[in-house]
Enzyme design. Structure first.
Site, PDB file in Angstrom:
ATOM      1  N   LYS A 161       0.886  -1.311  -0.060  1.00  0.00           N
ATOM      2  CA  LYS A 161       0.084  -0.043  -0.046  1.00  0.00           C
ATOM      3  C   LYS A 161       0.910   1.363  -0.128  1.00  0.00           C
ATOM      4  O   LYS A 161       0.586   2.154  -0.761  1.00  0.00           O
ATOM      5  CB  LYS A 161      -0.909   0.114   1.362  1.00  0.00           C
ATOM      6  CG  LYS A 161      -2.014  -0.797   1.320  1.00  0.00           C
ATOM      7  CD  LYS A 161      -3.047  -0.665   2.164  1.00  0.00           C
ATOM      8  CE  LYS A 161      -2.395  -0.577   3.671  1.00  0.00           C
ATOM      9  NZ  LYS A 161      -1.916  -1.909   4.407  1.00  0.00           N
ATOM     10  N   ARG A 194      -9.566   1.837   9.074  1.00  0.00           N
ATOM     11  CA  ARG A 194      -9.082   0.270   9.379  1.00  0.00           C
ATOM     12  C   ARG A 194     -10.129  -0.512  10.145  1.00  0.00           C
ATOM     13  O   ARG A 194     -10.006  -1.667  10.481  1.00  0.00           O
ATOM     14  CB  ARG A 194      -7.843   0.225  10.197  1.00  0.00           C
ATOM     15  CG  ARG A 194      -6.560  -0.219   9.224  1.00  0.00           C
ATOM     16  CD  ARG A 194      -5.520  -0.475  10.198  1.00  0.00           C
ATOM     17  NE  ARG A 194      -4.049  -0.887   9.965  1.00  0.00           N
ATOM     18  CZ  ARG A 194      -3.106  -0.158   9.337  1.00  0.00           C
ATOM     19  NH1 ARG A 194      -3.298   0.990   8.853  1.00  0.00           N
ATOM     20  NH2 ARG A 194      -1.965  -0.887   9.339  1.00  0.00           N
ATOM     21  N   ARG A 247      11.004  -7.186   4.415  1.00  0.00           N
ATOM     22  CA  ARG A 247      11.176  -5.687   4.559  1.00  0.00           C
ATOM     23  C   ARG A 247      11.923  -5.547   5.950  1.00  0.00           C
ATOM     24  O   ARG A 247      12.750  -4.588   5.933  1.00  0.00           O
ATOM     25  CB  ARG A 247       9.679  -4.973   4.899  1.00  0.00           C
ATOM     26  CG  ARG A 247       9.579  -3.709   4.611  1.00  0.00           C
ATOM     27  CD  ARG A 247       7.990  -3.323   4.294  1.00  0.00           C
ATOM     28  NE  ARG A 247       7.098  -3.476   5.566  1.00  0.00           N
ATOM     29  CZ  ARG A 247       5.834  -3.030   5.436  1.00  0.00           C
ATOM     30  NH1 ARG A 247       5.275  -2.868   4.195  1.00  0.00           N
ATOM     31  NH2 ARG A 247       5.072  -3.328   6.500  1.00  0.00           N
ATOM     32  N   ARG A 300      11.272  -0.172  10.941  1.00  0.00           N
ATOM     33  CA  ARG A 300       9.967  -0.271  11.646  1.00  0.00           C
ATOM     34  C   ARG A 300       9.827  -1.338  12.923  1.00  0.00           C
ATOM     35  O   ARG A 300      10.233  -2.799  12.608  1.00  0.00           O
ATOM     36  CB  ARG A 300       8.655  -0.684  10.734  1.00  0.00           C
ATOM     37  CG  ARG A 300       8.276   0.397   9.908  1.00  0.00           C
ATOM     38  CD  ARG A 300       7.099   0.170   9.095  1.00  0.00           C
ATOM     39  NE  ARG A 300       6.009  -0.469   9.585  1.00  0.00           N
ATOM     40  CZ  ARG A 300       5.051  -0.291   9.054  1.00  0.00           C
ATOM     41  NH1 ARG A 300       4.610   0.265   7.899  1.00  0.00           N
ATOM     42  NH2 ARG A 300       3.768  -0.949   9.541  1.00  0.00           N
ATOM     43  N   ARG A 307      -0.368  -8.618  12.900  1.00  0.00           N
ATOM     44  CA  ARG A 307      -1.012  -7.608  12.273  1.00  0.00           C
ATOM     45  C   ARG A 307      -1.976  -8.107  11.080  1.00  0.00           C
ATOM     46  O   ARG A 307      -3.095  -7.503  10.851  1.00  0.00           O
ATOM     47  CB  ARG A 307      -0.057  -6.733  11.363  1.00  0.00           C
ATOM     48  CG  ARG A 307       0.620  -5.850  12.456  1.00  0.00           C
ATOM     49  CD  ARG A 307       1.932  -5.275  12.016  1.00  0.00           C
ATOM     50  NE  ARG A 307       1.821  -4.506  10.710  1.00  0.00           N
ATOM     51  CZ  ARG A 307       3.073  -4.460   9.833  1.00  0.00           C
ATOM     52  NH1 ARG A 307       4.041  -5.019  10.218  1.00  0.00           N
ATOM     53  NH2 ARG A 307       2.761  -3.810   8.838  1.00  0.00           N
TER      54      ARG A 307
HETATM   55  P1  AMP Z   1       0.768   1.096   8.857  1.00  0.00           P
HETATM   56  O1  AMP Z   1       2.137   1.859   8.644  1.00  0.00           O
HETATM   57  O2  AMP Z   1      -0.285   1.255   7.972  1.00  0.00           O
HETATM   58  O3  AMP Z   1       1.072  -0.509   8.744  1.00  0.00           O
HETATM   59  O4  AMP Z   1       0.499   1.398  10.333  1.00  0.00           O
HETATM   60  C1  AMP Z   1       1.427   0.799  11.443  1.00  0.00           C
HETATM   61  C2  AMP Z   1       0.581   0.813  12.581  1.00  0.00           C
HETATM   62  O5  AMP Z   1      -0.209   2.104  13.052  1.00  0.00           O
HETATM   63  C3  AMP Z   1      -0.541  -0.160  12.667  1.00  0.00           C
HETATM   64  O6  AMP Z   1      -0.425  -1.540  12.929  1.00  0.00           O
HETATM   65  C4  AMP Z   1      -1.360   0.297  13.799  1.00  0.00           C
HETATM   66  O7  AMP Z   1      -0.921   0.112  15.020  1.00  0.00           O
HETATM   67  C5  AMP Z   1      -1.289   1.870  13.606  1.00  0.00           C
HETATM   68  N1  AMP Z   1      -2.298   2.356  12.692  1.00  0.00           N
HETATM   69  C6  AMP Z   1      -2.202   2.887  11.325  1.00  0.00           C
HETATM   70  N2  AMP Z   1      -3.386   3.401  10.729  1.00  0.00           N
HETATM   71  C7  AMP Z   1      -4.233   2.800  11.796  1.00  0.00           C
HETATM   72  C8  AMP Z   1      -5.752   3.110  11.693  1.00  0.00           C
HETATM   73  N3  AMP Z   1      -6.447   3.688  10.638  1.00  0.00           N
HETATM   74  N4  AMP Z   1      -6.541   2.775  12.782  1.00  0.00           N
HETATM   75  C9  AMP Z   1      -5.668   2.175  13.989  1.00  0.00           C
HETATM   76  N5  AMP Z   1      -4.641   2.068  14.082  1.00  0.00           N
HETATM   77  C10 AMP Z   1      -3.736   2.374  12.926  1.00  0.00           C
END
Ligand code: AMP
Length: 197
Positions: free
Chosen positions: A19, A94, A133, A140, A151
């Site tokens: 994404k 999400r 990754r 990360r 996740r």
């Molecule tokens: P991402 O970079 O989109 O994979 O997000 C990393 C982490 O941020 C996720 O595993 C969640 O802990 C948190 N996170 C990101 N976006 C959201 C969201 N829309 N709702 C809740 N937690 C989020």
């Protein structure tokens, strides 16, 4: 569907589906504001803000940050002037609760989403990608095998229903996420162009 041509997109897909990479590509190509809640949260953690402090433990465990925190964050972000000419939401909504809140926020702004694009990738491939990754030093804290598996589980339980929410509005287009970054990027861009964007 909106009557104007402004692109307001949601990019859905499990962790590791690509994404972030594809979002950057699409935003450059179509001149959209890239809104990644994950990025904003990681920056908040790094800066030690109140939001960051509240979010950190959830993120480290691969759990979702509570809805009200992310919804507030998105409300503030959508108010920024760079969103006027279109935006792409990457990693939000999400949960169905977040999708409902977004609908309300956009309604207040008298706008609507133009497309919801869903990147489809099989789960074995996802875990392999996240592991790669992590090995390549993504930096990360959640790119390790245990947290990655959680996740994916969180995605299945809490985020997959968001697709159904948008299906009810006829907004979702599925895109095959297997292939090179360029191949998948072309599929996404072709889809947006073929719909007259
Ligand atoms: P991402 O970079 O989109 O994979 O997000 C990393 C982490 O941020 C996720 O595993 C969640 O802990 C948190 N996170 C990101 N976006 C959201 C969201 N829309 N709702 C809740 N937690 C989020």
């Amino acid at each position: 569907m909106t009557t104007d041509q402004t692109l307001r997109l949601v990019l859905l897909g499990p962790p590791g589906a690509g994404k972030g990479t594809q979002a950057e590509f699409l935003c450059k190509q179509f001149g959209l504001a890239h809104i990644s809640t994950g990025e904003i949260l990681r920056e908040s953690v790094a800066a030690g803000t109140e939001l960051g402090n509240k979010a950190k433990s959830f993120m480290d465990a691969g759990e979702l940050v509570p809805d009200e925190l992310v919804i507030e964050l998105i409300g503030e972000r959508l108010d920024q002037p760079d969103c006027t000419d279109g935006f792409l939401l990457d990693g939000f909504p999400r949960t169905v609760e977040q999708a409902r809140a977004l609908k309300g926020l956009l309604g207040e702004m008298k706008i609507d989403l133009s497309h919801v694009l869903e990147l489809k990738v099989a789960s074995e491939e996802l875990l392999a990608r996240i592991a790669r990754r992590g090995d390549q030093g993504s930096g990360r804290s959640d790119d390790n095998p245990e947290v990655a598996a959680n996740r994916l589980e969180v995605y299945r339980k809490q985020t997959a229903p968001v697709t159904n929410f948008y299906n009810d509005f006829g907004l979702v287009t599925e895109i095959d996420g297997l292939g090179s970054i360029a191949e998948v990027g072309k599929r996404l861009a072709d889809k947006l162009q073929s719909t007259g964007a």
